[in-house]
Design a protein around this motif. Structure first.
Motif, PDB file in Angstrom:
ATOM      1  N   ALA A  33      -7.417   6.004  -8.958  1.00  0.00           N
ATOM      2  CA  ALA A  33      -6.050   5.624  -9.407  1.00  0.00           C
ATOM      3  C   ALA A  33      -5.699   3.984  -9.149  1.00  0.00           C
ATOM      4  O   ALA A  33      -6.603   3.288  -8.926  1.00  0.00           O
ATOM      5  N   ARG A  34      -4.530   3.536 -10.026  1.00  0.00           N
ATOM      6  CA  ARG A  34      -4.131   2.365  -9.931  1.00  0.00           C
ATOM      7  C   ARG A  34      -2.596   2.259  -9.548  1.00  0.00           C
ATOM      8  O   ARG A  34      -1.962   3.359  -9.696  1.00  0.00           O
ATOM      9  N   VAL A  35      -2.242   1.194  -9.041  1.00  0.00           N
ATOM     10  CA  VAL A  35      -0.722   1.180  -8.398  1.00  0.00           C
ATOM     11  C   VAL A  35       0.207   0.878  -9.777  1.00  0.00           C
ATOM     12  O   VAL A  35       0.035  -0.113 -10.421  1.00  0.00           O
ATOM     13  N   GLY A  42       0.771  -1.142   0.167  1.00  0.00           N
ATOM     14  CA  GLY A  42       0.024  -0.050  -0.068  1.00  0.00           C
ATOM     15  C   GLY A  42       0.866   1.494   0.045  1.00  0.00           C
ATOM     16  O   GLY A  42       0.388   2.288  -0.163  1.00  0.00           O
ATOM     17  N   THR A  43       2.237   1.356   0.147  1.00  0.00           N
ATOM     18  CA  THR A  43       3.056   2.344  -0.047  1.00  0.00           C
ATOM     19  C   THR A  43       3.474   2.129  -1.347  1.00  0.00           C
ATOM     20  O   THR A  43       4.349   1.285  -1.867  1.00  0.00           O
ATOM     21  N   ALA A  44       2.888   3.204  -2.377  1.00  0.00           N
ATOM     22  CA  ALA A  44       3.126   2.789  -3.699  1.00  0.00           C
ATOM     23  C   ALA A  44       2.945   4.165  -4.657  1.00  0.00           C
ATOM     24  O   ALA A  44       2.571   5.455  -4.082  1.00  0.00           O
ATOM     25  N   VAL A  45       3.526   4.055  -5.793  1.00  0.00           N
ATOM     26  CA  VAL A  45       3.403   5.108  -6.667  1.00  0.00           C
ATOM     27  C   VAL A  45       2.097   5.016  -7.513  1.00  0.00           C
ATOM     28  O   VAL A  45       1.859   3.777  -8.119  1.00  0.00           O
ATOM     29  N   LEU A  46       1.152   5.940  -7.401  1.00  0.00           N
ATOM     30  CA  LEU A  46      -0.007   5.439  -8.238  1.00  0.00           C
ATOM     31  C   LEU A  46      -0.180   6.516  -9.554  1.00  0.00           C
ATOM     32  O   LEU A  46       0.325   7.559  -9.382  1.00  0.00           O
ATOM     33  N   VAL A  47      -0.915   5.904 -10.594  1.00  0.00           N
ATOM     34  CA  VAL A  47      -1.315   6.708 -11.601  1.00  0.00           C
ATOM     35  C   VAL A  47      -2.813   6.679 -11.884  1.00  0.00           C
ATOM     36  O   VAL A  47      -3.519   5.733 -11.583  1.00  0.00           O
ATOM     37  N   ARG A  75       6.266  -3.525  -1.932  1.00  0.00           N
ATOM     38  CA  ARG A  75       6.543  -4.662  -1.616  1.00  0.00           C
ATOM     39  C   ARG A  75       7.934  -5.348  -2.362  1.00  0.00           C
ATOM     40  O   ARG A  75       7.990  -5.074  -3.479  1.00  0.00           O
ATOM     41  N   GLY A  76       8.884  -5.861  -1.501  1.00  0.00           N
ATOM     42  CA  GLY A  76      10.064  -6.022  -1.982  1.00  0.00           C
ATOM     43  C   GLY A  76      10.969  -5.135  -2.094  1.00  0.00           C
ATOM     44  O   GLY A  76      12.165  -5.052  -2.449  1.00  0.00           O
ATOM     45  N   LEU A  77      10.537  -3.830  -2.066  1.00  0.00           N
ATOM     46  CA  LEU A  77      11.424  -2.588  -2.287  1.00  0.00           C
ATOM     47  C   LEU A  77      11.670  -2.014  -0.636  1.00  0.00           C
ATOM     48  O   LEU A  77      12.885  -1.528  -0.440  1.00  0.00           O
ATOM     49  N   LEU A  78      10.865  -2.141   0.187  1.00  0.00           N
ATOM     50  CA  LEU A  78      10.941  -1.241   1.588  1.00  0.00           C
ATOM     51  C   LEU A  78      10.890  -2.684   2.577  1.00  0.00           C
ATOM     52  O   LEU A  78      10.208  -3.673   2.372  1.00  0.00           O
ATOM     53  N   PRO A  79      11.413  -2.288   3.718  1.00  0.00           N
ATOM     54  CA  PRO A  79      11.299  -3.230   4.742  1.00  0.00           C
ATOM     55  C   PRO A  79       9.996  -3.167   5.576  1.00  0.00           C
ATOM     56  O   PRO A  79       9.851  -4.217   6.515  1.00  0.00           O
ATOM     57  N   GLY A  80       9.132  -2.393   5.087  1.00  0.00           N
ATOM     58  CA  GLY A  80       7.903  -2.287   5.875  1.00  0.00           C
ATOM     59  C   GLY A  80       7.732  -1.963   7.456  1.00  0.00           C
ATOM     60  O   GLY A  80       6.933  -2.441   8.039  1.00  0.00           O
ATOM     61  N   LEU A  81       9.003  -1.126   7.747  1.00  0.00           N
ATOM     62  CA  LEU A  81       8.782  -0.829   9.104  1.00  0.00           C
ATOM     63  C   LEU A  81       8.218   0.639   9.396  1.00  0.00           C
ATOM     64  O   LEU A  81       8.186   1.605   8.726  1.00  0.00           O
TER      65      LEU A  81
END
Length: 325
Positions: free
Chosen positions: A205-207, A119-124, A212-218
């Motif tokens: 918007a869409r992702v 959910g932490t994402a770049v949207l368009v 996911r896979g880029l950030l440690p999610g902390l």
């Protein structure tokens, strides 16, 4: 001079006597001490999420202290409030915490949690021709400076072989960034939950690229050095209540999602989507947490967002235990 009999109102006051007379006779400093008998915790929040969690789980019952809530739309203004001492504590992501510490904010992480970073994402926009982060070259991306949205943008483009200077960043608050995207004045918007789920479920918007896979999610519960020194037992109790409330929420997904939607003012489907996919779990501040946070600090230094290296070990207070449950 002759003695007068007390008036009727005076006789009633004397008859009532006791507590009223005692309180009235207390000096000002004693009255102030009584008023300050219950500690006050100044708690910051982002989009009402922490308060909603505690209220839904009954986590604010039986408090031995008072809470003064302040809500912020993003981590940057929350960090500013921590720096100013306007709040004692608040939830903040790993990247915004690095940014705040590099700016000299006297704050420490006292509790850590991990979650899925989708959910932490770049949207368009749904009709955007962009299909990957690599196609952001020469495009404009709106986000908060120093936010996890800023972080995921840089991680996504670097992972795609681009450089930070290959894109145009526009630093806007979430509401303004969303408007800029929907009106077509920017090509993309980098944000986080619940804004991502709200934009998706509303069809705005869409992702394009997720964390996911880029950030440690902390992310963390942070507290000012001053609050840690003066209100440690209160902060310990507050953290444990947050941890227990989080555990309750995943045992009661539907009930919590409905309450979350009502409290923070978003549709139930958006509340449930962002909550379920985060899969948030509070964890001890261990060597892996410190190493992952150091990696975030090193990346920020690499891309020039902070000017000097930061040793993150000193930015944690590991004396706040996480209750098992």
């Amino acid at each position: 001079m002759t003695n007068r009999m007390p008036s009727a109102s005076r006789r009633r006051f004397i008859a009532q006597g006791g507590a009223a007379a005692t309180i009235a006779a207390l000096p000002a400093f004693a009255l102030q001490a009584r008023a300050q008998a219950r500690p006050l915790l100044k708690a910051g929040d982002q989009k009402g999420g922490l308060r909603a969690l505690l209220e839904a789980a009954g986590g604010l019952e039986g408090l031995s202290y008072d809470i003064q809530w302040s809500e912020f739309p993003a981590a940057a203004p929350l960090a500013e409030a921590l720096n100013a001492g306007a709040v004692d504590t608040g939830p903040i992501g790993d990247a915004p915490l690095i940014f705040a510490l590099a700016a000299g904010t006297r704050v420490k992480a006292i509790g850590a949690n991990r979650s899925d970073s989708y959910g932490t994402a770049v949207l368009v926009r749904p009709d955007s021709p962009l299909k990957s982060a690599a196609e952001l070259k020469g495009k404009s991306v709106a986000t908060n400076r120093g936010s996890i949205g800023h972080y995921v943008t840089l991680k996504a483009i670097v992972a795609s072989g681009l450089k930070p200077e290959d894109i145009q960043l526009r630093f806007l608050a979430p509401a303004d960034a969303k408007l800029a995207l929907t009106q077509g004045s920017v090509d993309a918007w980098a944000t986080w939950e619940p804004y991502t789920a709200l934009a998706e479920t509303s069809g705005h918007a869409r992702v394009l690229a997720s964390g996911r896979g880029l950030l440690p999610g902390l992310s963390y519960l942070a507290a000012t050095d001053a609050a840690i020194a003066a209100k440690r037992p209160v902060l310990q109790d507050f953290l444990q209540r947050v941890v227990r409330a989080q555990q309750w929420s995943y045992r009661n997904v539907d009930a919590f999602s409905a309450t979350l939607a009502r409290i923070i003012g978003i549709p139930p489907e958006a509340a449930k989507l962002q909550f379920e996919r985060r899969q948030q779990k509070w964890v001890p501040i261990d060597a892996q947490v410190v190493a992952d946070q150091q990696g975030t600090a090193d990346f920020y230094r690499q891309v020039g967002l902070i000017k000097q290296g930061l040793d993150v070990k000193t930015t944690f207070d590991t004396g706040f235990g996480i209750a098992a449950g």
